[in-house]
Design an enzyme around this catalytic site. Structure first.
Site, PDB file in Angstrom:
ATOM      1  N   HIS A 263     -40.081  -6.669  43.784  1.00 35.37           N
ATOM      2  CA  HIS A 263     -39.442  -6.776  45.230  1.00 35.37           C
ATOM      3  C   HIS A 263     -38.180  -6.519  45.158  1.00 35.37           C
ATOM      4  O   HIS A 263     -37.348  -6.913  44.147  1.00 35.37           O
ATOM      5  CB  HIS A 263     -39.661  -8.222  45.675  1.00 35.37           C
ATOM      6  CG  HIS A 263     -41.022  -8.625  45.937  1.00 35.37           C
ATOM      7  ND1 HIS A 263     -41.650  -8.729  47.148  1.00 35.37           N
ATOM      8  CD2 HIS A 263     -42.072  -9.033  45.015  1.00 35.37           C
ATOM      9  CE1 HIS A 263     -42.974  -8.966  46.949  1.00 35.37           C
ATOM     10  NE2 HIS A 263     -42.971  -9.251  45.805  1.00 35.37           N
TER      11      HIS A 263
ATOM     12  N   HIS B 201     -45.811  -5.220  40.774  1.00 36.67           N
ATOM     13  CA  HIS B 201     -45.032  -4.588  41.775  1.00 36.67           C
ATOM     14  C   HIS B 201     -43.760  -5.539  41.816  1.00 36.67           C
ATOM     15  O   HIS B 201     -43.512  -6.514  41.155  1.00 36.67           O
ATOM     16  CB  HIS B 201     -45.419  -4.491  43.046  1.00 36.67           C
ATOM     17  CG  HIS B 201     -45.981  -5.793  43.854  1.00 36.67           C
ATOM     18  ND1 HIS B 201     -47.247  -6.542  43.270  1.00 36.67           N
ATOM     19  CD2 HIS B 201     -45.547  -6.716  44.558  1.00 36.67           C
ATOM     20  CE1 HIS B 201     -47.213  -7.657  44.010  1.00 36.67           C
ATOM     21  NE2 HIS B 201     -46.035  -7.941  44.394  1.00 36.67           N
TER      22      HIS B 201
END
Length: 151
Positions: free
Chosen positions: A106, A104
């Protein structure tokens, strides 16, 4: 570093719809949603829907898709928050600070100012929903001016 994918990690469960998320964008290959423990207002997560732990495991086709989503959502984040820049970062493995074993990214509406690996205080859903709505609007209408930004 453990590169074995845990199909029950929180992001896998969000992708499958088993856990809630405040989504700002989703397509066939990616998902973007509000971080419930944000570094700052507007903190988003963008992830591919493939089962990988690190960037280095990501197939090229999925990398292209996730980068396109980061660009789309990142521009919308800046517009929605009324800022002229943003930060994008990602951790590979727990040693580097990755807390969920699913790749993932940010996105922060401003400079990266990390005191630790991750924020620890959740933000209330209504506040996240308000910001998410502004980002979704900026995705849908990328060139419209917003007089009610949160910056």
């Amino acid at each position: 570093m453990d590169l074995n994918y845990d199909t029950n990690n929180i992001f896998a469960r969000i992708i499958r719809g088993e856990l809630p998320a405040i989504k700002v964008y989703e397509d066939e290959h990616t998902l973007a949603f509000m971080d419930i423990m944000p570094q700052m207002p507007g903190h988003l997560l963008v992830l591919p829907k493939v089962e990988v732990v690190t960037l280095y495991q990501l197939p090229d086709e999925a990398a292209t898709a996730v980068l396109a989503t980061i660009k789309k959502v990142g521009k919308a984040l800046e517009q929605a928050m009324g800022v002229d820049g943003s930060s994008v970062f990602q951790h590979n493995g727990s040693y580097a600070g990755q807390t969920v074993p699913h790749l993932h990214f940010h996105l922060l509406p401003g400079p990266l100012k990390m005191a630790g690996a991750h924020a620890t205080v959740p933000v209330e859903t209504p506040q996240l929903e308000k910001i998410a709505a502004q980002i979704r609007d900026a995705i849908a209408y990328p060139n419209s001016p917003h007089s009610d930004t949160l910056a």
